[in-house]
Design a protein around this motif. Structure first.
Motif, PDB file in Angstrom:
ATOM      1  N   TYR A  84     -43.578  21.405  28.055  1.00 13.19           N
ATOM      2  CA  TYR A  84     -42.683  21.968  27.061  1.00 13.19           C
ATOM      3  C   TYR A  84     -43.374  23.031  26.199  1.00 13.19           C
ATOM      4  O   TYR A  84     -42.780  23.572  25.287  1.00 13.19           O
ATOM      5  CB  TYR A  84     -42.131  20.845  26.167  1.00 13.19           C
ATOM      6  N   GLU A  87     -41.847  27.283  25.866  1.00  8.42           N
ATOM      7  CA  GLU A  87     -40.777  27.803  25.027  1.00  8.42           C
ATOM      8  C   GLU A  87     -41.233  28.016  23.587  1.00  8.42           C
ATOM      9  O   GLU A  87     -40.934  29.027  22.964  1.00  8.42           O
ATOM     10  CB  GLU A  87     -39.597  26.837  25.074  1.00  8.42           C
ATOM     11  N   LEU A  88     -41.986  27.030  23.079  1.00  5.33           N
ATOM     12  CA  LEU A  88     -42.451  27.142  21.696  1.00  5.33           C
ATOM     13  C   LEU A  88     -43.473  28.260  21.553  1.00  5.33           C
ATOM     14  O   LEU A  88     -43.458  29.016  20.580  1.00  5.33           O
ATOM     15  CB  LEU A  88     -43.039  25.803  21.249  1.00  5.33           C
ATOM     16  N   ASP A 108     -38.089  20.939  34.478  1.00  3.08           N
ATOM     17  CA  ASP A 108     -38.202  19.492  34.388  1.00  3.08           C
ATOM     18  C   ASP A 108     -39.638  19.042  34.611  1.00  3.08           C
ATOM     19  O   ASP A 108     -39.923  18.284  35.538  1.00  3.08           O
ATOM     20  CB  ASP A 108     -37.252  18.819  35.390  1.00  3.08           C
TER      21      ASP A 108
ATOM     22  N   ARG B  86     -33.460  13.413  36.318  1.00  2.03           N
ATOM     23  CA  ARG B  86     -34.106  14.708  36.172  1.00  2.03           C
ATOM     24  C   ARG B  86     -33.802  15.325  34.808  1.00  2.03           C
ATOM     25  O   ARG B  86     -32.661  15.331  34.379  1.00  2.03           O
ATOM     26  CB  ARG B  86     -33.611  15.631  37.271  1.00  2.03           C
ATOM     27  N   GLY B  87     -34.805  15.823  34.151  1.00  2.69           N
ATOM     28  CA  GLY B  87     -34.570  16.474  32.864  1.00  2.69           C
ATOM     29  C   GLY B  87     -34.267  15.509  31.740  1.00  2.69           C
ATOM     30  O   GLY B  87     -33.917  15.923  30.647  1.00  2.69           O
ATOM     31  N   ARG B  89     -36.462  12.826  30.669  1.00  2.00           N
ATOM     32  CA  ARG B  89     -37.617  11.956  30.545  1.00  2.00           C
ATOM     33  C   ARG B  89     -37.726  11.433  29.122  1.00  2.00           C
ATOM     34  O   ARG B  89     -37.045  11.924  28.234  1.00  2.00           O
ATOM     35  CB  ARG B  89     -38.873  12.743  30.903  1.00  2.00           C
ATOM     36  N   CYS B  91     -40.637   9.941  26.022  1.00  2.00           N
ATOM     37  CA  CYS B  91     -42.023  10.106  25.587  1.00  2.00           C
ATOM     38  C   CYS B  91     -42.935   9.207  26.417  1.00  2.00           C
ATOM     39  O   CYS B  91     -42.573   8.106  26.793  1.00  2.00           O
ATOM     40  CB  CYS B  91     -42.136   9.748  24.112  1.00  2.00           C
ATOM     41  N   SER B 221     -32.229  24.741  23.944  1.00  2.00           N
ATOM     42  CA  SER B 221     -33.461  24.978  24.695  1.00  2.00           C
ATOM     43  C   SER B 221     -33.231  24.585  26.144  1.00  2.00           C
ATOM     44  O   SER B 221     -32.825  23.469  26.418  1.00  2.00           O
ATOM     45  CB  SER B 221     -34.578  24.136  24.075  1.00  2.00           C
ATOM     46  N   ASN B 222     -33.526  25.507  27.057  1.00  2.00           N
ATOM     47  CA  ASN B 222     -33.216  25.173  28.446  1.00  2.00           C
ATOM     48  C   ASN B 222     -34.330  24.446  29.161  1.00  2.00           C
ATOM     49  O   ASN B 222     -34.178  24.026  30.291  1.00  2.00           O
ATOM     50  CB  ASN B 222     -32.823  26.436  29.214  1.00  2.00           C
ATOM     51  N   THR B 223     -35.481  24.293  28.513  1.00  2.00           N
ATOM     52  CA  THR B 223     -36.551  23.585  29.211  1.00  2.00           C
ATOM     53  C   THR B 223     -36.852  22.212  28.619  1.00  2.00           C
ATOM     54  O   THR B 223     -37.745  21.528  29.090  1.00  2.00           O
ATOM     55  CB  THR B 223     -37.864  24.390  29.198  1.00  2.00           C
ATOM     56  N   LEU B 224     -36.100  21.819  27.607  1.00  2.00           N
ATOM     57  CA  LEU B 224     -36.377  20.533  26.961  1.00  2.00           C
ATOM     58  C   LEU B 224     -36.058  19.383  27.915  1.00  2.00           C
ATOM     59  O   LEU B 224     -34.986  19.347  28.493  1.00  2.00           O
ATOM     60  CB  LEU B 224     -35.539  20.412  25.688  1.00  2.00           C
ATOM     61  N   TYR B 225     -37.005  18.457  28.095  1.00  2.00           N
ATOM     62  CA  TYR B 225     -36.738  17.357  29.017  1.00  2.00           C
ATOM     63  C   TYR B 225     -36.951  15.978  28.416  1.00  2.00           C
ATOM     64  O   TYR B 225     -36.956  15.001  29.134  1.00  2.00           O
ATOM     65  CB  TYR B 225     -37.539  17.506  30.314  1.00  2.00           C
ATOM     66  N   PHE B 226     -37.128  15.903  27.108  1.00  2.00           N
ATOM     67  CA  PHE B 226     -37.231  14.584  26.485  1.00  2.00           C
ATOM     68  C   PHE B 226     -35.848  14.131  26.046  1.00  2.00           C
ATOM     69  O   PHE B 226     -35.245  14.754  25.179  1.00  2.00           O
ATOM     70  CB  PHE B 226     -38.143  14.629  25.272  1.00  2.00           C
ATOM     71  N   LEU B 259     -43.583  19.407  18.906  1.00  2.00           N
ATOM     72  CA  LEU B 259     -43.133  20.647  19.546  1.00  2.00           C
ATOM     73  C   LEU B 259     -41.662  20.922  19.258  1.00  2.00           C
ATOM     74  O   LEU B 259     -41.280  22.029  18.871  1.00  2.00           O
ATOM     75  CB  LEU B 259     -43.336  20.557  21.054  1.00  2.00           C
ATOM     76  N   VAL B 260     -40.828  19.889  19.447  1.00  2.00           N
ATOM     77  CA  VAL B 260     -39.386  20.103  19.382  1.00  2.00           C
ATOM     78  C   VAL B 260     -38.943  20.486  17.978  1.00  2.00           C
ATOM     79  O   VAL B 260     -38.183  21.438  17.797  1.00  2.00           O
ATOM     80  CB  VAL B 260     -38.648  18.838  19.865  1.00  2.00           C
TER      81      VAL B 260
END
Lengths: 354, 305
Positions: A84, A87-88, A108, B86-87, B89, B91, B221-226, B259-260
């Motif tokens: 992740y 993006e940041l 992913d 998928r996508g 996940r 912590c 956010s298009n890459t966030l997977y948590f 991060l988020v």
């Protein structure tokens, strides 16, 4: 506008990334300046407070690359929260006022080959999948060769008779890659392997053996750990390390299930990232009679913290010395050295008494 | 009469998310539940002693709660969660918590494993776990479904209540935080109390329809997977035009949040935002000063239109 591509450092593998990007995109590629104290200071100035250290190093690398004229940046790390980062990082650098394009190869949590190919296609219209595949295979060959050579160095460097032989030949080998194709690379590998084997060493039958485990980034990029591994080698220790890029990209996929089965006394599930590897490898190295374990990680690495809660049990059961080191932006080298020397003295004494 | 099996549930981490499901399920298949006491100083101290220094605060508290349960129950429930597909996940802490607990304590542990990418969906996990206690598979599946429905109803009632608050005309603040941080009275009780004393309504980030918040998070956010972060952060973007301020509340040193939340704070503009990090120290003077000035800003902004 001419494109100038750059990427964050990862140990010695910048040679591989540099080669791939240069060939596949036909653009100018800048390797960011070597990671130093200045890099981490720059990086941590603009990073969130308790993010893990690789983020700060990556930020520092990006800023230094941007100041050297790069305008296209790449992020391709995956795994735990590494996936992740991109993006940041992009947002922070944009807020700082830099003008650049950012390409994130992650979907992913894993590197997406399709995204990588699309990126190459965008940079270089004339590329075709076969050519890209060829470069990719060559990169894997390069990574494989580098890892093999490094493994040999780790086992033998501590016992060289003329100081600096190994390092000299190593840098010569790294410079020899250039634009070589697959066959030349393989040929070179055997040539240099012979040369490495010819270096005079004075190795006893039972040298001190230490296993290095831990988080991938700290292990691979020795600049971020004050060359702890090298220092330990130079004290005259045979250093064993499984974690490298070959392991990450290829072997881990096949070995992980097996490893968890072998360590089922301690773990039942995959702990995430390299943590289950750390636990199982510490168990195995205890079984194999290693003299000590060195556990390196960057500050705040969540999976390794899980591993660190389990490992004391193993080391206590088998009576194997272990040293935990956690690297943050504000460490000083002297402290690291002192701890390392104390560790060496301890395992050395333990070996003599038994 | 046969004595009922006692199952200990630590009042931390997933307790705040799945308690209704667990309660219905275990009571349905013939167990009694034993909850650990509310977080107090002793529990936090015990947790700190048991865990590595750098662990995050909620996981330290979790270990403390498990210590408080020792000897009082036959099994302790420690679920292990890897991903919801998928996508989605979670912590890494939740991946490893089972093995950590298993190695530190010797008590018997009851656990289920959720790993959608390997085909281990929640139902299978519950069946496998239920089989250790009750051999009647129909009962297990039935009570799992009942539990799910009850949980959904409970969440719906919370969502409706929150919607009512959202439509009211009072000063409102949104707290974006993991449920195991914000609902822990020992950690955040004083923050909530302060907002209530200032007559400010509080909206919670998890009391929003999960599907809506995930949709908003994917927009952000298009890459966030948590997954848990998605559920949190989506609410900030859903509510941002209707509330007077947003509080980002995270525990030290939370991995995904670092991060988020940073990214969210950089993307949200035109609204007062405060980022609070909670650690195990109990000194609240500095925190209160920050909250006071935050409330002042909110009120001034509201008065000026």
């Amino acid at each position: 506008m001419d494109r100038v591509i750059s990427f964050p450092h990862l140990g010695n593998y910048y040679i591989v990334f540099d080669y791939f990007l240069r060939k596949a995109t036909r653009c100018k590629v800048i390797v960011p300046p070597n990671t130093t104290k200045k890099t981490i200071e720059l990086g941590s100035k603009y990073s969130p407070d308790f993010v893990c250290v690789p983020f700060k190093y990556n930020m520092g690398n990006y800023i230094e690359a941007l100041e050297n004229g790069a305008n296209t940046l790449i992020q391709a790390g995956g795994g735990c929260r590494y996936g992740y980062y991109g993006e940041l990082e992009e947002k922070i650098l944009k807020d700082l006022g830099y003008d650049f394009e950012f390409y994130n190869m992650i979907t992913d949590n894993h590197i997406s080959l399709r995204k990588g190919y699309n990126f190459c296609k965008k940079m270089n219209k004339s590329i075709n999948p076969f050519l890209c595949f060829y470069y990719l295979i060559n990169c894997l060959v390069m990574i494989f060769c580098i890892d093999k050579i490094e493994k040999f160095i780790r086992l033998n460097m501590g016992f060289e008779i003329h100081n600096g032989d190994f390092e000299k030949l190593e840098s010569e080998y790294f410079n020899s890659f250039g634009n070589n194709g697959i066959i030349k690379n393989i040929f070179n590998y055997f040539k240099y392997k012979k040369k490495f084997k010819k270096i005079e060493i004075n190795k006893s039958d039972k040298p001190l053996r230490v296993a290095i485990l831990g988080e991938l980034y700290s292990l691979i990029d020795s600049n971020t750990t004050y060359n702890t591994e090298r220092k330990l080698m130079k004290m005259g220790v045979e250093v064993h390390r499984v974690t490298d890029l070959t392991y990450l990209l290829i072997t881990k996929r096949f070995k992980l299930g097996m490893m968890i089965k072998r360590g089922k006394k301690y773990i039942k599930y995959h702990l995430g990232a390299d943590a289950s590897g750390s636990v199982v490898k510490s168990y195995l190295s205890a079984l194999r009679g290693f003299d000590g374990i060195l556990h390196l990680k960057s500050f705040g690495c969540t999976p390794e913290i899980s591993a660190m809660s389990i490992m004391p049990k193993i080391t206590e059961e088998y009576g194997i010395p272990i040293l935990y080191m956690s690297f943050d932006a504000e460490d000083n080298e002297v402290g690291v050295d002192t701890r390392l020397e104390a560790f060496y003295d301890m395992i050395n004494m333990k070996k003599k008494t038994t | 009469m046969k004595r009922k099996i006692r199952i200990g549930i630590p009042r931390a981490l997933l307790y705040y998310r799945d308690y209704i499901l667990w309660k219905t399920f275990f009571e349905g298949i013939g167990c009694t539940l034993i909850l650990s006491p509310k977080t107090n100083k002793e529990i936090i101290d015990n947790g700190k002693m048991l865990s590595v220094d750098e662990s995050c605060l909620p996981s330290k508290i979790y270990l403390g709660h498990i210590k408080a349960l020792l000897g009082k129950c036959d099994y302790i429930l420690v679920p292990r969660i890897s991903n919801y597909g998928r996508g989605n996940r979670v912590c890494m802490k939740f991946n490893g918590i089972y093995d950590v607990v298993n190695n530190i304590f010797t008590n018997k542990i009851l656990n289920y494993d959720i790993d959608y990418l390997k085909g281990k969906i929640e139902l299978f996990g519950f069946i496998k776990m239920g089989f250790k206690i009750n051999k009647n598979i129909f009962k297990i599946i039935f009570y799992y479904i009942v539990g799910k429905v009850k949980q959904k109803k409970y969440i719906l009632s919370l969502v409706n209540k929150q919607n009512k608050i959202f439509r009211s005309n009072k000063t409102k603040v949104l707290i974006v935080s993991h449920p195991y941080v914000i609902y822990d009275e020992y950690l955040c009780g004083n923050i909530i109390k302060y907002f209530k004393s200032e007559d400010i309504d509080i909206l919670y980030s998890d009391r929003l329809n999960r599907k809506i918040s995930i949709a908003y998070a994917n927009d952000f956010s298009n890459t966030l997977y948590f997954l848990y972060s998605k559920e949190n952060i989506g609410s900030a973007f859903y509510y941002k035009d209707g509330v007077d301020g947003i509080v980002f509340l995270s525990s030290f040193p939370c991995g995904p949040d670092s991060l988020v939340n940073e990214l969210a704070i950089r993307k949200l503009d035109g609204i007062p935002i405060i980022n609070i990090t909670i650690d195990e120290s109990t000194a609240t003077g500095g925190l209160m000063t920050r909250l006071e000035s935050f409330v002042d800003i909110m009120k001034a902004r509201r008065d000026n239109g």
